[in-house]
Scaffold this active site. Sequence first.
Site, PDB file in Angstrom:
ATOM      1  N   GLU A   1       6.978 -10.502  14.322  1.00 25.49           N
ATOM      2  CA  GLU A   1       6.659 -11.128  15.355  1.00 25.49           C
ATOM      3  C   GLU A   1       7.045 -12.055  15.413  1.00 25.49           C
ATOM      4  O   GLU A   1       7.167 -12.601  16.296  1.00 25.49           O
ATOM      5  CB  GLU A   1       5.295 -10.632  15.584  1.00 25.49           C
TER       6      GLU A   1
ATOM      7  N   ARG B   1       0.611  -0.997   0.078  1.00 20.59           N
ATOM      8  CA  ARG B   1      -0.073   0.079  -0.183  1.00 20.59           C
ATOM      9  C   ARG B   1       0.848   1.553  -0.154  1.00 20.59           C
ATOM     10  O   ARG B   1       0.634   2.168  -0.350  1.00 20.59           O
ATOM     11  CB  ARG B   1      -0.441  -0.202   0.804  1.00 20.59           C
TER      12      ARG B   1
END
Length: 183
Positions: free
Chosen positions: A104, A67
Amino acid sequence: MSAASPELRSLLLSRIRDVPDYPQPGVTFKDITPLLADPSAFGALTEALAELCVRHGATKVVGLEARGFILAAPAAIRAGLGFVPARKAGKLPGATLSQAYELEYGAAEIEVHAEDLVPSDRVMVIDDVLATGGTGEASLQLIRRAGAEVAGVSVLMELGFLAGRQRLTPALAGAPLEALITV
């Protein structure tokens, strides 16, 4: 900390839709497609990002996949600057520079064409959202490995509760980080 005027902030927030439990339960996705579909809002966003590029003396704009491409390319054109896509590994043909980073739950890698950034460049990184800061941090390392200077990082939205700014600040080495809106 918000870099947008109250009017711009209100306009942008009114065009960002919260999608609960996407892409997984417990996550609220910030959908910017309504903002992109509104030419007035998208134009105002493009103008604000281009102004930040000019204010910080950028000569090139790096947009982060995916994006970030949508925001960075028109901002670069509006500011009269070149656009360089930072893509996921394996998506660019030819010689590339790459930078791995930790997520993560795993690892990822971004790349730019080796010839697209040169030592005389001052580079503004643009992305849609600053979340945990991993991709942004990797982009700054990649820019510096190319020999270019970091002019700053600009994002549409900072998710303040994820502490990406704290992770990114050391990698900025004094370059500015500006979020048009912070939630």
